[in-house]
Design an enzyme around this catalytic site. Structure first.
Site, PDB file in Angstrom:
ATOM      1  NE  ARG A  38       5.935 -52.840  -1.857  1.00  0.00           N
ATOM      2  CZ  ARG A  38       7.133 -53.272  -2.253  1.00  0.00           C
ATOM      3  NH1 ARG A  38       8.013 -52.411  -2.729  1.00  0.00           N
ATOM      4  NH2 ARG A  38       7.460 -54.541  -2.163  1.00  0.00           N
ATOM      5  CG  ASP A  66       4.278 -56.212   2.925  1.00  0.00           C
ATOM      6  OD1 ASP A  66       5.314 -56.822   2.582  1.00  0.00           O
ATOM      7  OD2 ASP A  66       3.490 -55.692   2.120  1.00  0.00           O
ATOM      8  CB  VAL A  97       3.984 -64.745   2.906  1.00  0.00           C
ATOM      9  CG1 VAL A  97       3.191 -63.500   3.244  1.00  0.00           C
ATOM     10  CG2 VAL A  97       4.731 -64.596   1.584  1.00  0.00           C
ATOM     11  CE1 TYR A 100       2.723 -63.287 -10.603  1.00  0.00           C
ATOM     12  CE2 TYR A 100       1.717 -63.721 -12.751  1.00  0.00           C
ATOM     13  CZ  TYR A 100       1.688 -63.103 -11.504  1.00  0.00           C
ATOM     14  OH  TYR A 100       0.628 -62.305 -11.181  1.00  0.00           O
ATOM     15  CE  LYS A 151       0.132 -64.631  -8.313  1.00  0.00           C
ATOM     16  NZ  LYS A 151      -0.293 -64.250  -6.960  1.00  0.00           N
ATOM     17  CB  THR A 181       0.596 -52.877  -9.085  1.00  0.00           C
ATOM     18  OG1 THR A 181       0.932 -53.967  -9.967  1.00  0.00           O
ATOM     19  CG2 THR A 181      -0.909 -52.896  -8.808  1.00  0.00           C
TER      20      THR A 181
END
Length: 260
Positions: A16, A37, A59, A153, A157, A190
């Site tokens: 996606r 995925d 993952v 988050y 990152k 997205t």
């Protein structure tokens, strides 16, 4: 951009969003593509559509990565490209420093950071043995700025950004040419952006569009980007046209950082 004919790529989170757009972009350049995925989120259908391969890949699971890499390098096959696109945003509203639970912190970092680390670690021996390879890790413009929400988050990152540089350094030693770069999307249309804006909008009793509208209107390019905008850069970075680029950071944000 030079052709990717004859090369094989593994894209985690390839079912996606930016991952799927990258799958299509690399396939158009002649690359054989494996979509890694979770089952049932669209990867199987996409693999059939583009003539690629679907690999069930959580993952966060070391064994899944080992199995995926082993499958793609069996016999005369090679693994030339890895794109670590799998990622989750986590609970944004309850993602403040005070409210983030340890379980939520670990959940976000397991996907965003552990998953990226495992992917890089498992492909490195294959690529170094071949003497070359290209890795792109999906970070975020959120890596650059503090936030009161989504602290897990942002931290994940930021860590991906630093990890990318360590991987690039390791990949360039002893005459090897395994390159690794990070790509930092901003507001890209997205599922993740929809989730974040919906969460923030619900908290403020606003619509999702109201929650993000002011930032979008102020952006120099005036609109969210498309997944294809990021995929085009990734396709360039894994090609021979970028053969002297490694350990670098690339933002795709419509000029959003100019507002900070």
């Amino acid at each position: 951009m030079t052709s990717l004919q004859g090369r094989t790529a593994l894209i985690s989170g390839g079912a996606r969003g930016i991952g799927a757009a990258t799958v299509r972009a690399l396939r158009r350049e002649g690359c054989a593509v494996a979509i890694g995925d979770l089952p049932g989120v669209g990867g199987e259908a996409l693999a059939e559509e583009i003539g690629g391969e679907f690999l069930a890949l959580d993952v966060t699971q070391e064994a899944h990565w080992k199995a995926a890499v082993a499958s793609l390098t069996r016999g005369p096959r090679s693994l030339d490209i890895l794109v670590n696109a799998a990622g989750i945003e986590g609970d944004v509203v309850a993602g403040t420093l005070e409210k983030t639970t340890l379980a939520e912190w670990r959940r976000v970092l397991a996907v965003n950071l552990d998953g990226t680390f495992l992917g890089c670690r498992e492909v490195m021996p294959v690529m170094t043995a071949a003497g070359r390879g290209a890795i792109v890790n999906l970070s975020s413009v959120g890596a650059y700025y503090p936030t009161t929400q989504g602290v897990a988050y942002g931290a994940s990152k930021g860590a991906v950004t630093q990890l990318t540089k360590s991987v690039a350094l390791a990949g360039g030693q002893d005459g090897r040419r395994v390159r690794c770069n990070s790509v930092h999307p901003g507001m890209i249309a997205t599922r993740m952006l929809t989730s974040i804006t919906t969460q923030l909008g619900a908290r403020a009793s606003e619509s999702a569009s109201d929650a993000v509208g002011d930032s979008v209107r102020r952006m120099p390019l005036g609109a969210p980007g498309a997944p294809e905008d990021v995929a085009g850069l990734i396709a360039f970075l894994v090609s021979d046209a970028a053969s002297y680029i490694t350990g670098s950071e690339f933002s795709v944000d419509g000029g959003w950082q100019l507002l900070r």
